[in-house]
Design a protein around this motif. Structure first.
Motif, PDB file in Angstrom:
ATOM      1  N   UNK A   1       0.833  -1.207   0.000  1.00  0.00           N
ATOM      2  CA  UNK A   1       0.000   0.000   0.000  1.00  0.00           C
ATOM      3  C   UNK A   1       0.869   1.258   0.000  1.00  0.00           C
ATOM      4  N   UNK A   2       1.977   1.213   0.718  1.00  0.00           N
ATOM      5  CA  UNK A   2       2.899   2.350   0.713  1.00  0.00           C
ATOM      6  C   UNK A   2       3.441   2.596  -0.686  1.00  0.00           C
ATOM      7  N   UNK A   3       3.808   1.526  -1.384  1.00  0.00           N
ATOM      8  CA  UNK A   3       4.337   1.704  -2.736  1.00  0.00           C
ATOM      9  C   UNK A   3       3.283   2.301  -3.658  1.00  0.00           C
ATOM     10  N   UNK A   4       2.026   1.864  -3.525  1.00  0.00           N
ATOM     11  CA  UNK A   4       0.961   2.456  -4.328  1.00  0.00           C
ATOM     12  C   UNK A   4       0.828   3.943  -4.040  1.00  0.00           C
ATOM     13  N   UNK A   5       0.908   4.319  -2.767  1.00  0.00           N
ATOM     14  CA  UNK A   5       0.825   5.733  -2.408  1.00  0.00           C
ATOM     15  C   UNK A   5       2.031   6.500  -2.921  1.00  0.00           C
ATOM     16  N   UNK A   6       3.207   5.899  -2.837  1.00  0.00           N
ATOM     17  CA  UNK A   6       4.417   6.566  -3.324  1.00  0.00           C
ATOM     18  C   UNK A   6       4.371   6.743  -4.833  1.00  0.00           C
ATOM     19  N   UNK A   7       3.831   5.766  -5.548  1.00  0.00           N
ATOM     20  CA  UNK A   7       3.664   5.906  -6.993  1.00  0.00           C
ATOM     21  C   UNK A   7       2.778   7.103  -7.321  1.00  0.00           C
TER      22      UNK A   7
END
Length: 484
Positions: free
Chosen positions: A255-261
């Motif tokens: 989920x963090x990676x999705x937000x960072x993207x």
């Protein structure tokens, strides 16, 4: 910023020491977790005081070298991991002890010696993921995280846990393959893989395919509906400490990676955004329906994670420009509140099952047993997941709904409120049975004795409860500038 590299290196070294010196694994695990928590607190204070910073490992900067970056979002996620990790370690020490006993059950010894290296590897991988400044290092940390998570799932050694671990492994490998293909295409399209390349990927067909592959891999690893098929069995079959780590922390990496993207500009295509909104809404609905139908407590909590992941992905999908919008902050706060509440829930469920000898929802209100600390911790954590004041869940939903109203996104507001009503429905099934009195409680019913696991569950539940009152601290981190 020297503590950024130590946040990754120190847990790995402690995991190695715990593996070599298996009899003292708990001591190494506790020392590594406490030291990592101290470094996480120092990093959060440093970022708040001085702003974001980055460090190039070995002096080699991007695009050739490995860069660790720390801004407010990364610091908050690392602090969340450390806080939940401390609570889980308390429960693990209560369950398996610090040192082997003279006559120790072989299964208990295996779980005690196996848990700590796996947990420390998970901690190091999560810290590395949150600090990574390029897509390839994100892939590497995801690989380490996935392998450690599979080990945690299989830790109890039961047939059901081993089957769930195998499904988890297959799903994780599929997600990793999609992620690696996306990274390779991103490199082919732009010639580099640092996060600064993400805004450029939307300018070419190969770049757009790379973004789609990366998001697909992230969705599979995050158990986003309908790619969640592996998650309920994995989370409900693992040991309580392992379930808390898997549900509260491991899925947050994806989920963090999705937000960072999104924040880096690579998740701005309207078609992709609306697709994730639909999948998030589907996850909220399907997870809630399955939780309403679940007959076991751990399975209900696992399906509630599917619903909560849908809510968080919904918040990520509707987030706009980080300089003008606040929906991305709502997503970060919802991740924080979910981590604290879900860890408390799984630890409480473990204690309830230990007290009763089962985790059947229909048999929670036994006449010879009064509600204890674990039931109370579950109820407090449920209040945060529902989003009632003054919990962290309430603050996250308030920021999200306020941002949605500002955008005029009333259909999405309706989805969030519907998800809240559904969470009340399935969580009240348990809370009403755990806490109510009445004639079904025998006059001489015993109250379960306190255990260290109760302390961990109560501590995390109350942290989720009062984090709403202390929300100025995480908001101060999130309000700072972000690295790009």
């Amino acid at each position: 910023m020297t503590d950024t590299s130590l946040l990754v290196l120190l847990p790995f070294l402690a995991a190695l020491a715990a593996t070599i010196h298996a009899r003292g694994a708990a001591g190494w695990g506790l020392a590594g977790t406490v030291a990592s928590a101290g470094l996480a607190a120092h990093l959060a204070l440093s970022v708040h005081a001085s702003g974001p910073a980055s460090i190039a490992i070995g002096g080699w900067a991007a695009p050739l070298g490995i860069t660790l970056r720390a801004d407010g979002l990364a610091a908050l996620m690392i602090a969340m991991t450390a806080l939940v990790g401390l609570g889980v370690c308390v429960q693990a020490l209560a369950a398996w002890g610090l040192r082997p006993t003279a006559v120790e059950d072989p299964r208990r010894a295996r779980m005690r010696m196996g848990f700590w290296p796996l947990w420390l590897s998970t901690l190091a991988a999560l810290n590395g993921l949150y600090l990574s400044g390029d897509l390839f290092n994100l892939y590497v940390t995801f690989e380490i995280l996935g392998l450690a998570a599979v080990g945690l799932t299989a830790l109890s050694g039961t047939r059901r846990a081993l089957r769930a671990a195998f499904d988890y492994l297959v799903a994780g490998l599929a997600g990793s393959l999609l992620l690696l293909l996306g990274v390779a295409l991103a490199y082919a399209a732009a010639g580099r893989v640092d996060l600064g390349v993400l805004p450029l990927l939307a300018d070419s067909a190969a770049g757009r395919i790379a973004i789609a592959l990366i998001v697909s891999g992230v969705g599979l690893k995050a158990a986003l509906f309908p790619l969640h098929f592996w998650m309920p069995a994995a989370h409900s079959s693992a040991a309580p400490a392992a379930s808390a780590i898997l549900s509260a922390l491991v899925v947050k990496g994806a989920l963090y990676l999705a937000l960072r993207l999104l924040l880096e500009g690579g998740l701005v295509a309207d078609a992709l955004r609306w697709g994730l909104i639909c999948l998030g809404a589907g996850g909220m609905a399907w997870g809630s329906v399955c939780a309403l139908r679940a007959d076991r407590l751990k399975l209900l909590v696992a399906y509630s994670t599917v619903a909560q992941i849908g809510l968080i992905m919904l918040a990520i999908s509707v987030a706009g420009d980080p300089l003008t919008g606040t929906a991305w902050q709502a997503a970060a706060l919802l991740m924080l509140s979910h981590a604290l509440a879900k860890a408390a829930m799984f630890l409480a469920v473990g204690r309830i099952a230990e007290e009763l000898g089962h985790d059947r929802i229909s048999g929670l209100n036994r006449s010879d047993l009064r509600p204890g600390a674990a039931e109370f911790a579950f109820a407090i954590a449920a209040i945060s997941l529902i989003g009632l004041p003054p919990t962290a869940g309430f603050v996250g939903k308030w920021v999200l709904i306020d941002g949605l109203i500002g955008q005029g996104a009333w259909p999405v507001v309706a989805l969030v409120l519907t998800g809240t009503v559904l969470s009340v429905a399935y969580l009240s099934r348990v809370v009403s049975r755990c806490l109510r009195g009445g004639p079904h409680i025998a006059p001489g019913a015993r109250r379960p004795p306190w255990r260290a696991g109760d302390v961990a569950a109560i501590g995390l539940a109350f942290t989720a409860l009062f984090m709403g009152l202390l929300s100025a601290a995480p908001l101060a981190l999130l309000n700072g500038p972000l690295l790009s």
